[in-house]
Design a protein around this motif. Sequence first.
Motif, PDB file in Angstrom:
ATOM      1  N   TYR A 105      30.379 -23.742  -9.821  1.00 57.43           N
ATOM      2  CA  TYR A 105      29.747 -23.170 -11.014  1.00 57.43           C
ATOM      3  C   TYR A 105      28.362 -22.623 -10.698  1.00 57.43           C
ATOM      4  O   TYR A 105      28.010 -21.502 -11.097  1.00 57.43           O
ATOM      5  N   GLU A 106      27.579 -23.392  -9.974  1.00 52.78           N
ATOM      6  CA  GLU A 106      26.221 -22.958  -9.637  1.00 52.78           C
ATOM      7  C   GLU A 106      26.234 -21.755  -8.698  1.00 52.78           C
ATOM      8  O   GLU A 106      25.412 -20.842  -8.834  1.00 52.78           O
ATOM      9  N   LYS A 109      27.546 -18.709 -10.855  1.00 51.50           N
ATOM     10  CA  LYS A 109      27.040 -18.679 -12.230  1.00 51.50           C
ATOM     11  C   LYS A 109      26.692 -17.258 -12.649  1.00 51.50           C
ATOM     12  O   LYS A 109      26.022 -16.520 -11.912  1.00 51.50           O
ATOM     13  N   ASN A 110      27.190 -16.883 -13.813  1.00 46.08           N
ATOM     14  CA  ASN A 110      26.943 -15.567 -14.417  1.00 46.08           C
ATOM     15  C   ASN A 110      27.661 -14.419 -13.709  1.00 46.08           C
ATOM     16  O   ASN A 110      27.431 -13.252 -14.049  1.00 46.08           O
ATOM     17  N   ASN A 111      28.523 -14.728 -12.732  1.00 48.56           N
ATOM     18  CA  ASN A 111      29.343 -13.682 -12.118  1.00 48.56           C
ATOM     19  C   ASN A 111      30.483 -13.360 -13.086  1.00 48.56           C
ATOM     20  O   ASN A 111      31.329 -14.216 -13.350  1.00 48.56           O
ATOM     21  N   PRO A 112      30.556 -12.157 -13.631  1.00 50.50           N
ATOM     22  CA  PRO A 112      31.566 -11.840 -14.644  1.00 50.50           C
ATOM     23  C   PRO A 112      32.986 -11.813 -14.111  1.00 50.50           C
ATOM     24  O   PRO A 112      33.937 -11.759 -14.895  1.00 50.50           O
ATOM     25  N   THR A 141      26.670 -24.468 -19.589  1.00 51.26           N
ATOM     26  CA  THR A 141      26.417 -23.669 -20.787  1.00 51.26           C
ATOM     27  C   THR A 141      27.263 -22.399 -20.732  1.00 51.26           C
ATOM     28  O   THR A 141      27.760 -22.017 -19.678  1.00 51.26           O
ATOM     29  N   GLY A 142      27.401 -21.754 -21.866  1.00 48.09           N
ATOM     30  CA  GLY A 142      28.147 -20.502 -21.904  1.00 48.09           C
ATOM     31  C   GLY A 142      29.651 -20.724 -21.805  1.00 48.09           C
ATOM     32  O   GLY A 142      30.158 -21.844 -21.915  1.00 48.09           O
ATOM     33  N   GLN A 144      31.624 -19.468 -19.148  1.00 51.08           N
ATOM     34  CA  GLN A 144      32.190 -19.247 -17.815  1.00 51.08           C
ATOM     35  C   GLN A 144      33.037 -20.434 -17.359  1.00 51.08           C
ATOM     36  O   GLN A 144      34.061 -20.266 -16.703  1.00 51.08           O
TER      37      GLN A 144
END
Length: 220
Positions: A105-106, A109-112, A141-142, A144
């Motif tokens: 996850y880390e 993270k934020n990779n669409p 969070t979010g 993903q």
Amino acid sequence: MPSSFLKSPDNWLWLLVMLTLFWSCQSSDNSLPILGQRKAVTKTIDGKVVTDSVDHTIPDFKFTSQYGDTVTAHDFTGKIYVADFFFTTCPTICPKMKMQLKRVYEKFKNNPNVALLSHTINPEHDSVAVLKEFADNLGVTGHQWLFVTGDKEAIYDIGQNSYMVTAQEDSSAPGGVVHSGAFILVDKDRHIRGIYDGTTEEGVDKLMADMDRLLTDYKK
């Protein structure tokens, strides 16, 4: 193969290694293999009955996330994702798995193009609220990384028959369930491209390397 063989996590992991090696040997290029048994499909083309074979594919599904919304396979369109099976009160391998999956996850993270999907195998206890608290405590969070609950039979069915992992209720086992510690890598076409030991750093290092490799292949 006797059904009792798959009740042992050690035997199950050994079988996965053998499957991975087999499919790797069948791969004609340097791409990740597609795991699972191909399925015969019969079609009628121009009036003729034709039988072809297709790769093993994760079917559509319908579960509920930690946010209370409906999650289906279509939510992962255009993404690769990592699936696993756990339960929040698991006292044995689940804490290790979640710490290792948080590394994934880390990293992404934020990779669409990347998602994570954790299925509870104890939906009677793991309600939406319980899963939300569990995710919050992990620092997730979010949307993903989704933690999903739903019909128990549907979860066990997709785990065993689609993701090729096993969970067996066993009153003598800690937490009442014996289950695999696998992470399953699924590509954008819902094909399984790798199965990894989610309880070890080495296994998850290999998973992340293969995720990078798969993402690079898509860029090509």
